[in-house]
Each structure stands twice: as C-alpha cells, then as structure tokens.
Scaffold this motif. Structure first.
Motif, PDB file in Angstrom:
ATOM      1  N   VAL A 293       0.848  -1.180   0.000  1.00 18.06           N
ATOM      2  CA  VAL A 293       0.000   0.000   0.000  1.00 18.06           C
ATOM      3  C   VAL A 293       0.888   1.235   0.000  1.00 18.06           C
ATOM      4  CG1 VAL A 293      -1.706   1.312   1.327  1.00 18.06           C
ATOM      5  CG2 VAL A 293      -1.935  -1.172   1.119  1.00 18.06           C
ATOM      6  N   LEU A 294       0.685   2.083  -1.009  1.00 20.01           N
ATOM      7  CA  LEU A 294       1.503   3.283  -1.167  1.00 20.01           C
ATOM      8  C   LEU A 294       0.726   4.572  -0.950  1.00 20.01           C
ATOM      9  CD1 LEU A 294       3.633   2.269  -4.269  1.00 20.01           C
ATOM     10  CD2 LEU A 294       4.236   2.125  -1.849  1.00 20.01           C
ATOM     11  N   GLY A 295      -0.570   4.452  -0.746  1.00 18.44           N
ATOM     12  CA  GLY A 295      -1.375   5.647  -0.518  1.00 18.44           C
ATOM     13  C   GLY A 295      -2.816   5.269  -0.286  1.00 18.44           C
ATOM     14  N   PHE A 296      -3.573   6.264   0.150  1.00 17.36           N
ATOM     15  CA  PHE A 296      -4.997   6.032   0.387  1.00 17.36           C
ATOM     16  C   PHE A 296      -5.783   7.316   0.148  1.00 17.36           C
ATOM     17  CE2 PHE A 296      -3.457   7.577   4.431  1.00 17.36           C
ATOM     18  CZ  PHE A 296      -4.484   8.387   4.903  1.00 17.36           C
ATOM     19  N   ALA A 297      -7.065   7.148  -0.078  1.00 14.83           N
ATOM     20  CA  ALA A 297      -8.004   8.262  -0.197  1.00 14.83           C
ATOM     21  C   ALA A 297      -9.309   7.825   0.451  1.00 14.83           C
ATOM     22  CB  ALA A 297      -8.235   8.645  -1.656  1.00 14.83           C
ATOM     23  N   THR A 298      -9.922   8.758   1.144  1.00 15.69           N
ATOM     24  CA  THR A 298     -11.181   8.463   1.813  1.00 15.69           C
ATOM     25  C   THR A 298     -11.968   9.751   1.979  1.00 15.69           C
ATOM     26  OG1 THR A 298     -12.203   7.400   3.749  1.00 15.69           O
ATOM     27  CG2 THR A 298     -10.204   8.706   4.145  1.00 15.69           C
ATOM     28  N   TYR A 299     -13.211   9.627   2.343  1.00 16.83           N
ATOM     29  CA  TYR A 299     -13.978  10.811   2.717  1.00 16.83           C
ATOM     30  C   TYR A 299     -14.906  10.489   3.864  1.00 16.83           C
ATOM     31  CZ  TYR A 299     -17.612   8.984  -0.495  1.00 16.83           C
ATOM     32  OH  TYR A 299     -18.525   8.208  -1.156  1.00 16.83           O
TER      33      TYR A 299
ATOM     34  N   ASP B 203     -15.656   8.508  -8.310  1.00 19.09           N
ATOM     35  CA  ASP B 203     -16.631   7.534  -8.826  1.00 19.09           C
ATOM     36  C   ASP B 203     -17.455   6.940  -7.687  1.00 19.09           C
ATOM     37  OD1 ASP B 203     -15.748   7.967 -11.424  1.00 19.09           O
ATOM     38  OD2 ASP B 203     -14.492   6.148 -11.477  1.00 19.09           O
ATOM     39  N   VAL B 204     -16.797   6.581  -6.593  1.00 17.16           N
ATOM     40  CA  VAL B 204     -17.517   6.057  -5.429  1.00 17.16           C
ATOM     41  C   VAL B 204     -18.477   7.117  -4.905  1.00 17.16           C
ATOM     42  CG1 VAL B 204     -17.284   5.276  -3.025  1.00 17.16           C
ATOM     43  CG2 VAL B 204     -15.717   4.412  -4.776  1.00 17.16           C
ATOM     44  N   ALA B 205     -17.991   8.342  -4.787  1.00 19.81           N
ATOM     45  CA  ALA B 205     -18.821   9.426  -4.261  1.00 19.81           C
ATOM     46  C   ALA B 205     -20.066   9.635  -5.121  1.00 19.81           C
ATOM     47  CB  ALA B 205     -18.009  10.712  -4.166  1.00 19.81           C
ATOM     48  N   ARG B 206     -19.891   9.663  -6.425  1.00 23.25           N
ATOM     49  CA  ARG B 206     -21.055   9.823  -7.308  1.00 23.25           C
ATOM     50  C   ARG B 206     -22.053   8.681  -7.102  1.00 23.25           C
ATOM     51  NH1 ARG B 206     -16.849  11.208 -10.840  1.00 23.25           N
ATOM     52  NH2 ARG B 206     -16.866  13.429 -11.343  1.00 23.25           N
ATOM     53  N   SER B 207     -21.544   7.462  -6.988  1.00 17.60           N
ATOM     54  CA  SER B 207     -22.435   6.309  -6.828  1.00 17.60           C
ATOM     55  C   SER B 207     -23.176   6.356  -5.491  1.00 17.60           C
ATOM     56  CB  SER B 207     -21.663   4.993  -6.965  1.00 17.60           C
ATOM     57  OG  SER B 207     -20.881   4.738  -5.810  1.00 17.60           O
ATOM     58  N   GLU B 208     -22.599   7.050  -4.501  1.00 13.27           N
ATOM     59  CA  GLU B 208     -23.241   7.180  -3.192  1.00 13.27           C
ATOM     60  C   GLU B 208     -24.059   8.464  -3.069  1.00 13.27           C
ATOM     61  OE1 GLU B 208     -20.213   6.624  -0.174  1.00 13.27           O
ATOM     62  OE2 GLU B 208     -20.243   4.446  -0.470  1.00 13.27           O
TER      63      GLU B 208
ATOM     64  N   HIS C 265     -22.709  15.062  -3.802  1.00 12.85           N
ATOM     65  CA  HIS C 265     -22.781  16.152  -4.775  1.00 12.85           C
ATOM     66  C   HIS C 265     -21.496  16.979  -4.790  1.00 12.85           C
ATOM     67  CE1 HIS C 265     -24.657  19.139  -7.326  1.00 12.85           C
ATOM     68  NE2 HIS C 265     -24.356  20.093  -6.438  1.00 12.85           N
ATOM     69  N   VAL C 266     -20.879  17.188  -3.616  1.00 13.27           N
ATOM     70  CA  VAL C 266     -19.690  18.032  -3.510  1.00 13.27           C
ATOM     71  C   VAL C 266     -18.622  17.335  -2.680  1.00 13.27           C
ATOM     72  CG1 VAL C 266     -18.765  20.214  -2.600  1.00 13.27           C
ATOM     73  CG2 VAL C 266     -21.018  20.181  -3.687  1.00 13.27           C
ATOM     74  N   LEU C 267     -17.397  17.329  -3.191  1.00 11.70           N
ATOM     75  CA  LEU C 267     -16.238  16.921  -2.406  1.00 11.70           C
ATOM     76  C   LEU C 267     -15.480  18.183  -2.008  1.00 11.70           C
ATOM     77  CD1 LEU C 267     -14.676  13.773  -4.133  1.00 11.70           C
ATOM     78  CD2 LEU C 267     -15.780  13.916  -1.898  1.00 11.70           C
TER      79      LEU C 267
ATOM     80  N   ARG D 270     -19.061  15.905   1.225  1.00 15.02           N
ATOM     81  CA  ARG D 270     -18.077  15.132   1.982  1.00 15.02           C
ATOM     82  C   ARG D 270     -16.724  15.828   1.909  1.00 15.02           C
ATOM     83  NH1 ARG D 270     -22.254  13.127   2.706  1.00 15.02           N
ATOM     84  NH2 ARG D 270     -22.876  10.946   2.799  1.00 15.02           N
ATOM     85  N   GLU D 271     -15.961  15.709   2.993  1.00 14.02           N
ATOM     86  CA  GLU D 271     -14.584  16.190   2.995  1.00 14.02           C
ATOM     87  C   GLU D 271     -13.669  14.981   2.811  1.00 14.02           C
ATOM     88  OE1 GLU D 271     -11.437  18.901   5.557  1.00 14.02           O
ATOM     89  OE2 GLU D 271     -13.419  18.492   6.393  1.00 14.02           O
ATOM     90  N   HIS D 272     -12.726  15.108   1.929  1.00 17.37           N
ATOM     91  CA  HIS D 272     -11.864  13.966   1.627  1.00 17.37           C
ATOM     92  C   HIS D 272     -10.433  14.208   2.082  1.00 17.37           C
ATOM     93  CE1 HIS D 272     -10.629  16.440  -1.765  1.00 17.37           C
ATOM     94  NE2 HIS D 272      -9.550  15.680  -1.814  1.00 17.37           N
ATOM     95  N   SER D 273      -9.691  13.114   2.091  1.00 14.15           N
ATOM     96  CA  SER D 273      -8.268  13.130   2.365  1.00 14.15           C
ATOM     97  C   SER D 273      -7.601  12.181   1.391  1.00 14.15           C
ATOM     98  CB  SER D 273      -7.996  12.675   3.806  1.00 14.15           C
ATOM     99  OG  SER D 273      -6.618  12.650   4.071  1.00 14.15           O
ATOM    100  N   VAL D 274      -6.462  12.584   0.877  1.00 13.45           N
ATOM    101  CA  VAL D 274      -5.658  11.712   0.030  1.00 13.45           C
ATOM    102  C   VAL D 274      -4.219  11.871   0.495  1.00 13.45           C
ATOM    103  CG1 VAL D 274      -5.528  13.463  -1.810  1.00 13.45           C
ATOM    104  CG2 VAL D 274      -5.015  11.072  -2.347  1.00 13.45           C
TER     105      VAL D 274
END
Length: 162
Positions: A59-65, A103-108, A111-113, A78-82
């Motif tokens: 694992v070299l990185g991650f992203a979440t919100y 893509d995940v955010a749109r599917s869930e 509307h705004v990141l 949602r507020e995200h972190s990468v």
C-alpha cells in the motif's frame, strides 16, 4: 498499480503513511498520531469510500472521505483526504485514487467533495486544481503546529449537476 477498497489489514500501512505525515510535515494540523484500531474502524465504517493504491502488494497511498459538517443540510457533501507515501508521489497514484474516489462518491449520491488544505502544502492546491477543484476560501491562521500559524485553503468540486 491497483486501486481497491481498503481492508482492515491495510491499517498498518496506512498508519505508517499518515503518522509520518503527522510527525514530519505541516500538511496536517494534527499532532496526534492515528492508532491501528482507529484506522481499522474508519475502514470498516466507510466501506467503499476508503481506497488504497497498491503496487506489488504494498500500500503506497490512500483516499477516503467522511462528513463535511454535521446536520442533514450537508448530507450530500463530503470532505476527503488523500495521502501518499513519499515513493508514490508524482507517479499517478494520487490522481488514480481521486478518480476512483470521485466515482464512489457519485455512486453514493455525493454532490460536492471538499478539500481542506494546509497553506504549507501548495503542491496539494495545484494537485486539486488540476483535478477540477476550485478554491472557495482561505481561512487565515486557523491552524497551529510547531509554533506556526497556518491558513486553511478550502477547495471544492461539484460532482454532478442536479
């Protein structure tokens, strides 16, 4: 490079990445390192909204919100972190993670990141701008770390038009 949903077993690698950033940089204003249990809990709670970039099973990185603010009026924001390990920077991992996270955010139905970026990290501002995020504000001196007052740059991207 593989982008995939994080698993509880990724907590150690994620902790190594994020805790190094906490200890060694002004990228985040926090000074409290993350425990493996808290990371594993976030992975379980966020499900598909917690992604990792993996190369050769590392694992070299991650992203979440997570929530932007509380209350039903913010339910579609949602507020995200990468975050990336140093060896993953400038290799396309950040862009791949953010594309998949959007893509995940749109599917869930997000509307705004929102991105909250330390003014000590102009590279992150440029990175987000290249992904279509726009600066929507700057909050002077709201952060404090290592005796320095830091600004918070707010950026956002509207994912879908209603």
């Amino acid at each position: 490079m593989i982008i995939r949903p994080a698993q509880a077993g990724d907590a150690t690698a994620i902790a190594e990445i994020t805790n190094a950033i906490i200890r060694e940089t002004l990228i985040t204003f926090t000074t409290i390192e993350r425990s493996l249990d808290s990371i594993a809990s976030d992975i379980n709670a966020r499900g598909a909204a917690y992604l990792v970039a993996e190369v050769e099973r590392q694992v070299l990185g991650f992203a979440t919100y997570g929530p932007f603010r509380s209350g039903p009026g913010y339910s579609q924001s949602r507020e995200h972190s990468v975050q990336l390990s140093p060896k993953a920077r400038n290799q396309g991992a950040g862009r791949a993670l953010m594309t998949a996270l959007e893509d995940v955010a749109r599917s869930e139905g997000v509307h705004v990141l929102v991105a909250g970026i330390s003014s000590a990290n102009p590279g992150a501002v440029a990175f987000h701008a290249a992904l279509g995020f726009e600066i929507t504000g700057q909050m002077p001196e709201v952060g404090f770390k290592w005796g320095k007052r830091l600004d918070l740059v707010l950026m956002q991207k509207i994912l879908a038009q209603d």
